[in-house]
Design a protein around this motif. Structure first.
Motif, PDB file in Angstrom:
ATOM      1  N   SER A   1       0.828  -1.211   0.000  1.00 55.82           N
ATOM      2  CA  SER A   1       0.000   0.000   0.000  1.00 55.82           C
ATOM      3  C   SER A   1       0.858   1.255   0.000  1.00 55.82           C
ATOM      4  O   SER A   1       0.594   2.213  -0.727  1.00 55.82           O
ATOM      5  CB  SER A   1      -0.929   0.026   1.209  1.00 55.82           C
ATOM      6  OG  SER A   1      -1.836  -1.038   1.141  1.00 55.82           O
ATOM      7  N   ARG A   2       1.916   1.245   0.799  1.00 51.26           N
ATOM      8  CA  ARG A   2       2.811   2.396   0.862  1.00 51.26           C
ATOM      9  C   ARG A   2       3.509   2.613  -0.478  1.00 51.26           C
ATOM     10  O   ARG A   2       3.584   3.733  -0.981  1.00 51.26           O
ATOM     11  CB  ARG A   2       3.852   2.197   1.970  1.00 51.26           C
ATOM     12  CG  ARG A   2       4.730   3.422   2.218  1.00 51.26           C
ATOM     13  CD  ARG A   2       5.827   3.157   3.241  1.00 51.26           C
ATOM     14  NE  ARG A   2       6.805   2.178   2.806  1.00 51.26           N
ATOM     15  CZ  ARG A   2       7.776   2.431   1.917  1.00 51.26           C
ATOM     16  NH1 ARG A   2       7.872   3.609   1.368  1.00 51.26           N
ATOM     17  NH2 ARG A   2       8.636   1.483   1.585  1.00 51.26           N
ATOM     18  N   LEU A   3       3.971   1.543  -1.109  1.00 48.95           N
ATOM     19  CA  LEU A   3       4.651   1.652  -2.401  1.00 48.95           C
ATOM     20  C   LEU A   3       3.696   2.080  -3.509  1.00 48.95           C
ATOM     21  O   LEU A   3       4.065   2.860  -4.393  1.00 48.95           O
ATOM     22  CB  LEU A   3       5.334   0.326  -2.756  1.00 48.95           C
ATOM     23  CG  LEU A   3       6.566  -0.032  -1.926  1.00 48.95           C
ATOM     24  CD1 LEU A   3       7.033  -1.442  -2.238  1.00 48.95           C
ATOM     25  CD2 LEU A   3       7.681   0.977  -2.150  1.00 48.95           C
ATOM     26  N   GLN A   4       2.449   1.588  -3.469  1.00 47.18           N
ATOM     27  CA  GLN A   4       1.467   1.998  -4.469  1.00 47.18           C
ATOM     28  C   GLN A   4       1.158   3.486  -4.349  1.00 47.18           C
ATOM     29  O   GLN A   4       1.037   4.187  -5.351  1.00 47.18           O
ATOM     30  CB  GLN A   4       0.191   1.175  -4.346  1.00 47.18           C
ATOM     31  CG  GLN A   4       0.339  -0.223  -4.900  1.00 47.18           C
ATOM     32  CD  GLN A   4      -0.918  -1.060  -4.710  1.00 47.18           C
ATOM     33  OE1 GLN A   4      -1.718  -0.820  -3.805  1.00 47.18           O
ATOM     34  NE2 GLN A   4      -1.079  -2.054  -5.569  1.00 47.18           N
ATOM     35  N   ALA A   5       1.054   3.985  -3.137  1.00 48.95           N
ATOM     36  CA  ALA A   5       0.806   5.413  -2.923  1.00 48.95           C
ATOM     37  C   ALA A   5       1.997   6.231  -3.427  1.00 48.95           C
ATOM     38  O   ALA A   5       1.828   7.287  -4.053  1.00 48.95           O
ATOM     39  CB  ALA A   5       0.549   5.699  -1.450  1.00 48.95           C
TER      40      ALA A   5
END
Length: 168
Positions: free
Chosen positions: A12-16
């Motif tokens: 989720s952090r990398l997608q953001a």
């Protein structure tokens, strides 16, 4: 060893982070595409795009705004895309039974300051609309026109004398 929860949080952090970088680069890409379209006079047909959109793999929204067929009634809060409520619903609203969360308030268009009076109508202060949009110059080679307002197009920008381009 990482847990499933740790990995999903990292995803989720990398997608953001990826979305943030994509949006930062997007405006530069759009500017380069617009410049190329303007410079070479590229049309949707040149790109293999049809009006029906059946053969189109990409959209040229950045180059030519879509025609307005009505006032937008719904807005996707995630992307900002709008829908008038007519025709086939877009994917972001198609499966929703209760669409009230996507409604655009009636006051929103007036608050934006983009409302323009209809042609021939008087404005609130009593003045008539100006004749913005009347072509003043024409490129004899391509037939393209320019009003003389704003940034000049490439076909006239380098001309020292603009008289040959004047529309009589």
């Amino acid at each position: 060893m990482s847990t499933y929860r740790d990995l999903t949080a990292e995803i989720s952090r990398l997608q953001a982070q990826a979305e943030k970088l994509r949006n930062a680069e997007k405006s530069g890409v759009i500017a380069r595409i617009r410049e190329a379209i303007s410079l070479y006079g590229i049309t949707p047909a040149d790109l293999g795009l049809s009006k029906s959109g059946k053969t189109a793999a990409v959209s040229i929204e950045a180059a030519k705004p879509a025609p307005q067929f009505g006032v937008a009634k719904y807005r996707d809060p995630a992307t900002g895309k709008t829908w008038t409520g007519r025709g086939k619903p877009p994917a972001w609203i198609a499966g929703k039974k209760d669409r009230t969360a996507f409604l655009i308030s009636a006051a929103a268009p007036a608050a934006s300051g983009n409302a323009t009076p209809a042609k021939g109508k008087r404005r609130l202060n009593g003045s008539r609309p100006t004749s913005v949009g009347v072509a003043k110059y024409r490129d004899p080679a391509s037939g393209k026109t320019w009003t003389g307002r704003g940034k000049p197009p490439l076909w006239i920008a380098g001309a020292k004398d603009r008289d040959p381009f004047l529309i009589k």
